[in-house]
Write a protein that holds these residues in place. Sequence first.
Motif, PDB file in Angstrom:
ATOM      1  N   THR A 155       0.683  -1.779  -0.251  1.00 52.47           N
ATOM      2  CA  THR A 155       0.077   0.266   0.078  1.00 52.47           C
ATOM      3  C   THR A 155       0.572   1.116   0.227  1.00 52.47           C
ATOM      4  OG1 THR A 155      -1.544  -1.208   1.124  1.00 52.47           O
ATOM      5  CG2 THR A 155      -1.449   1.277   1.457  1.00 52.47           C
ATOM      6  N   ALA A 156       2.148   1.706   0.785  1.00 55.33           N
ATOM      7  CA  ALA A 156       2.895   2.184   0.923  1.00 55.33           C
ATOM      8  C   ALA A 156       3.559   2.947  -0.954  1.00 55.33           C
ATOM      9  CB  ALA A 156       3.485   2.601   1.386  1.00 55.33           C
ATOM     10  N   LEU A 157       3.931   1.133  -1.322  1.00 53.38           N
ATOM     11  CA  LEU A 157       4.463   1.304  -2.676  1.00 53.38           C
ATOM     12  C   LEU A 157       3.313   1.850  -3.462  1.00 53.38           C
ATOM     13  CD1 LEU A 157       6.604   0.945  -4.681  1.00 53.38           C
ATOM     14  CD2 LEU A 157       5.708  -1.425  -4.833  1.00 53.38           C
ATOM     15  N   SER A 158       2.082   1.593  -3.648  1.00 51.10           N
ATOM     16  CA  SER A 158       1.213   2.271  -4.237  1.00 51.10           C
ATOM     17  C   SER A 158       1.255   3.766  -3.886  1.00 51.10           C
ATOM     18  CB  SER A 158      -0.415   1.228  -4.003  1.00 51.10           C
ATOM     19  OG  SER A 158       0.136  -0.340  -4.613  1.00 51.10           O
ATOM     20  N   ILE A 159       0.708   4.405  -2.818  1.00 51.20           N
ATOM     21  CA  ILE A 159       0.759   5.935  -2.398  1.00 51.20           C
ATOM     22  C   ILE A 159       1.307   6.382  -3.578  1.00 51.20           C
ATOM     23  CG2 ILE A 159       0.812   6.887  -0.706  1.00 51.20           C
ATOM     24  CD1 ILE A 159      -1.083   5.003   1.033  1.00 51.20           C
ATOM     25  N   ARG A 160       3.357   5.925  -3.306  1.00 50.33           N
ATOM     26  CA  ARG A 160       4.293   6.217  -3.728  1.00 50.33           C
ATOM     27  C   ARG A 160       4.063   6.882  -5.052  1.00 50.33           C
ATOM     28  NH1 ARG A 160       5.365  10.115  -0.060  1.00 50.33           N
ATOM     29  NH2 ARG A 160       6.774   9.358   2.019  1.00 50.33           N
ATOM     30  N   ILE A 161       3.599   5.311  -5.419  1.00 49.48           N
ATOM     31  CA  ILE A 161       3.680   5.124  -7.004  1.00 49.48           C
ATOM     32  C   ILE A 161       2.155   6.079  -8.299  1.00 49.48           C
ATOM     33  CG2 ILE A 161       2.896   3.844  -9.125  1.00 49.48           C
ATOM     34  CD1 ILE A 161       4.273   1.654  -7.644  1.00 49.48           C
ATOM     35  N   GLY A 162       1.196   6.366  -7.339  1.00 47.18           N
ATOM     36  CA  GLY A 162       0.154   6.922  -7.722  1.00 47.18           C
ATOM     37  C   GLY A 162       0.559   8.265  -7.683  1.00 47.18           C
ATOM     38  N   GLN A 163       1.973   9.033  -6.259  1.00 51.71           N
ATOM     39  CA  GLN A 163       1.678  10.244  -5.927  1.00 51.71           C
ATOM     40  C   GLN A 163       2.891  10.977  -7.212  1.00 51.71           C
ATOM     41  OE1 GLN A 163       3.532  10.482  -1.657  1.00 51.71           O
ATOM     42  NE2 GLN A 163       2.786  12.050  -2.143  1.00 51.71           N
ATOM     43  N   ARG A 164       3.141   9.901  -7.620  1.00 54.11           N
ATOM     44  CA  ARG A 164       4.651  10.101  -8.901  1.00 54.11           C
ATOM     45  C   ARG A 164       3.718  10.359 -10.409  1.00 54.11           C
ATOM     46  NH1 ARG A 164      10.816   8.095  -8.966  1.00 54.11           N
ATOM     47  NH2 ARG A 164      10.346   9.652  -7.082  1.00 54.11           N
ATOM     48  N   VAL A 165       2.744   9.230 -10.198  1.00 55.60           N
ATOM     49  CA  VAL A 165       1.920   9.255 -11.766  1.00 55.60           C
ATOM     50  C   VAL A 165       0.973  10.877 -11.476  1.00 55.60           C
ATOM     51  CG1 VAL A 165       0.274   8.539 -12.498  1.00 55.60           C
ATOM     52  CG2 VAL A 165       2.492   7.367 -11.695  1.00 55.60           C
ATOM     53  N   ALA A 166       0.672  11.041 -10.510  1.00 56.33           N
ATOM     54  CA  ALA A 166      -0.372  12.641 -10.870  1.00 56.33           C
ATOM     55  C   ALA A 166       0.230  14.026 -10.494  1.00 56.33           C
ATOM     56  CB  ALA A 166      -1.329  12.152  -9.434  1.00 56.33           C
ATOM     57  N   GLY A 167       1.671  13.211  -9.979  1.00 59.47           N
ATOM     58  CA  GLY A 167       2.072  14.351  -9.653  1.00 59.47           C
ATOM     59  C   GLY A 167       2.334  15.634  -8.573  1.00 59.47           C
ATOM     60  N   LEU A 168       1.585  14.870  -7.731  1.00 58.47           N
ATOM     61  CA  LEU A 168       1.378  15.048  -5.659  1.00 58.47           C
ATOM     62  C   LEU A 168       2.444  15.077  -5.374  1.00 58.47           C
ATOM     63  CD1 LEU A 168      -2.381  13.641  -6.016  1.00 58.47           C
ATOM     64  CD2 LEU A 168      -1.630  16.182  -6.408  1.00 58.47           C
ATOM     65  N   GLY A 169       2.725  16.108  -4.428  1.00 56.49           N
ATOM     66  CA  GLY A 169       3.513  16.223  -3.204  1.00 56.49           C
ATOM     67  C   GLY A 169       2.841  15.651  -2.359  1.00 56.49           C
ATOM     68  N   ASN A 170       3.458  15.538  -0.742  1.00 53.89           N
ATOM     69  CA  ASN A 170       3.043  15.027   0.302  1.00 53.89           C
ATOM     70  C   ASN A 170       1.646  15.697   0.216  1.00 53.89           C
ATOM     71  OD1 ASN A 170       4.439  12.932   0.693  1.00 53.89           O
ATOM     72  ND2 ASN A 170       5.756  13.621   1.829  1.00 53.89           N
ATOM     73  N   SER A 171       1.853  16.835   0.350  1.00 49.69           N
ATOM     74  CA  SER A 171       0.398  17.989   0.827  1.00 49.69           C
ATOM     75  C   SER A 171      -0.556  17.371   0.137  1.00 49.69           C
ATOM     76  CB  SER A 171       0.712  19.388   0.458  1.00 49.69           C
ATOM     77  OG  SER A 171       0.801  19.621  -1.207  1.00 49.69           O
ATOM     78  N   GLY A 172      -1.060  16.368  -0.736  1.00 48.69           N
ATOM     79  CA  GLY A 172      -2.206  16.020  -1.717  1.00 48.69           C
ATOM     80  C   GLY A 172      -2.373  14.070  -1.195  1.00 48.69           C
ATOM     81  N   VAL A 173      -1.092  14.068  -0.361  1.00 44.68           N
ATOM     82  CA  VAL A 173      -1.656  12.541  -0.482  1.00 44.68           C
ATOM     83  C   VAL A 173      -2.904  12.009   0.566  1.00 44.68           C
ATOM     84  CG1 VAL A 173      -0.618  12.697   2.067  1.00 44.68           C
ATOM     85  CG2 VAL A 173      -0.633  10.362   0.971  1.00 44.68           C
ATOM     86  N   VAL A 174      -3.574  12.839   1.527  1.00 41.14           N
ATOM     87  CA  VAL A 174      -5.155  12.404   2.018  1.00 41.14           C
ATOM     88  C   VAL A 174      -5.636  12.321   0.736  1.00 41.14           C
ATOM     89  CG1 VAL A 174      -6.535  12.747   3.773  1.00 41.14           C
ATOM     90  CG2 VAL A 174      -4.586  12.764   4.052  1.00 41.14           C
ATOM     91  N   ARG A 175      -6.046  13.410   0.217  1.00 39.46           N
ATOM     92  CA  ARG A 175      -6.706  13.698  -0.710  1.00 39.46           C
ATOM     93  C   ARG A 175      -6.749  12.421  -1.838  1.00 39.46           C
ATOM     94  NH1 ARG A 175      -7.157  20.308  -1.878  1.00 39.46           N
ATOM     95  NH2 ARG A 175      -8.033  20.261  -0.312  1.00 39.46           N
ATOM     96  N   PHE A 176      -5.401  12.393  -2.515  1.00 36.56           N
ATOM     97  CA  PHE A 176      -5.247  11.232  -3.391  1.00 36.56           C
ATOM     98  C   PHE A 176      -5.794   9.660  -2.898  1.00 36.56           C
ATOM     99  CE2 PHE A 176      -2.247   7.794  -4.779  1.00 36.56           C
ATOM    100  CZ  PHE A 176      -2.305   7.447  -5.345  1.00 36.56           C
ATOM    101  N   VAL A 177      -5.713   9.606  -1.828  1.00 34.31           N
ATOM    102  CA  VAL A 177      -5.646   8.457  -0.941  1.00 34.31           C
ATOM    103  C   VAL A 177      -6.915   7.676  -1.020  1.00 34.31           C
ATOM    104  CG1 VAL A 177      -5.683   6.678   0.876  1.00 34.31           C
ATOM    105  CG2 VAL A 177      -3.713   7.479  -0.563  1.00 34.31           C
ATOM    106  N   THR A 178      -8.006   9.041  -0.661  1.00 37.13           N
ATOM    107  CA  THR A 178      -9.074   9.262  -0.479  1.00 37.13           C
ATOM    108  C   THR A 178      -9.956   9.372  -1.991  1.00 37.13           C
ATOM    109  OG1 THR A 178      -9.262  10.771   1.767  1.00 37.13           O
ATOM    110  CG2 THR A 178     -11.879  10.576  -0.214  1.00 37.13           C
ATOM    111  N   VAL A 179      -9.644   9.984  -2.674  1.00 36.03           N
ATOM    112  CA  VAL A 179     -10.765   9.614  -4.156  1.00 36.03           C
ATOM    113  C   VAL A 179      -9.986   7.486  -4.324  1.00 36.03           C
ATOM    114  CG1 VAL A 179     -10.383  10.177  -6.526  1.00 36.03           C
ATOM    115  CG2 VAL A 179     -10.251  11.647  -5.072  1.00 36.03           C
TER     116      VAL A 179
END
Length: 124
Positions: A49-73
């Motif tokens: 799950t941690a790996l999936s979050i990091r990959i998602g952040q990178r693909v979406a171009g999100l920093g650590n400030s958008g991680v909760v929104r990314f995971v929520t969506v």
Amino acid sequence: MTARHTQVSVAIGFSLWLIGLLYIRFAGPLGAFEGWGAVASYVLVWPLTALSIRIGQRVAGLGNSGVVRFVTVAGVTAMLLDAILLRFLPALYHADAAIRLDGAVWLIWGFATAFALALAMQRD
């Protein structure tokens, strides 16, 4: 979040939903939710799950400030698919109701893990 961030988050949520469904369907009958298989299934959720979050952040171009929104969506996307399909097409997950139940519990664990990790990773 921009429209692109949301689209990437939904796409990743869909992908993770499909991976979870396939895991339940094919690994469930092999013992993934019994004994040591269950221990491994639950423990492996954390790093994957941690790996999936990091990959998602990178693909979406999100920093650590958008991680909760990314995971929520992404999580809401996967959960909605699971809720609808487990209710109306349960055999898609597996014909055996016990495997479906064990799989559903494992999915809840995965969602809780994702939200906990997102909160820990969030930087404002």
